[in-house]
Design a protein around this motif. Structure first.
Motif: not given
Length: 244
Positions: A167-168, A163, A198, A171, A194-195, A174, A205
């Motif tokens: 990263s949203y 995390s 996101p 990505d 991000s998966h 990550e 998150r």
């Protein structure tokens, strides 16, 4: 006619609800859960409710799935030993959280904060930074990241969460760290924030993605008599598939 089907897997029973969308007619079925292989109980319930409605399985256009198995794993402390990978400077993201303390004056004195699902001693930092607009501020340091990941391997980590800040919006970092983790910790499942979630806000998150890693052994434990296994309720990036 169009049908939707909902399944709720509990520790004791699996409940199934079938909805005929045009008329609103519903059919229900309850079957014993099968912890060794949850799919068996689900299929038993689906078959039972479709027979009651007098329809073929092919008539179901959508299946919605939920389970309390993951919740029970968290409440009973039966999860994995999770290693957390954060951006340099964010190692205590779970401990600091949002610094919210319930209660009035001196409420913090008597409030026992819950223990994070990923321990601080199992949390590492990697050098590299993504800006809020998705641009790269600082590139990843591969040597430093790999060295930190090897430290998690020595701690007998059973699942890894990655995390990284912002990263949203991008990505790439990550996914790259996940690729290195696949090499440094072979066979260990990796969840990428991000998966999984996101969205903005690093704490939420991170917490959600750590929870995903924590429950993986419980929800994906294969049966000795089956080659298939259940999957988690959220999207997970495994170490053998780090890319999106």
């Amino acid at each position: 006619m169009s049908y939707r089907l909902g399944v709720d897997v509990g520790g004791t029973f699996t409940d199934v609800l079938l909805l005929e969308e045009t008329t609103g007619t519903t059919y229900r079925a309850k079957t014993p859960s099968t912890p060794a292989d949850q799919s068996v109980g689900v299929l038993n319930g689906v078959t039972k409710v479709c027979e009651e409605a007098g329809i073929e399985l092919a008539a179901v256009g959508q299946v919605l799935h939920g389970t309390t198995v993951a919740t029970n794993a968290i409440l009973q402390g039966r999860g994995a030993r999770v290693g957390l990978v954060t951006t340099d400077g964010f190692r205590q993201v779970l401990q600091i959280a949002r610094s919210f303390v319930p209660g009035g004056l001196a409420g913090w004195i008597i409030w026992p904060k819950p223990e994070p699902l990923a321990k601080l001693e199992h949390t590492i930092e990697v050098v590299g930074r993504i800006a809020a607009d998705g641009s790269e501020v600082t590139p990843l340091d591969e040597e430093q990241a790999r060295s930190a990941l090897r430290g998690l391997a020595e701690a007998d980590i059973e699942a890894v969460t990655i995390s990284l800040i912002n990263s949203y919006a991008n990505d790439a970092h990550e996914r790259q760290v996940a690729a290195w983790a696949a090499e440094e910790l072979p066979g260990i499942p990796v969840s990428i924030s991000s998966h999984v979630l996101p969205e903005m806000r690093e704490y939420e998150r991170t917490l959600t993605t750590v929870a995903n890693s924590y429950v993986q052994p419980e929800v994906s434990r294969p049966s000795s008599s089956a080659t298939s296994s259940a999957t988690t309720d959220v999207v997970t990036a495994h170490t053998n598939s780090p890319s999106s």
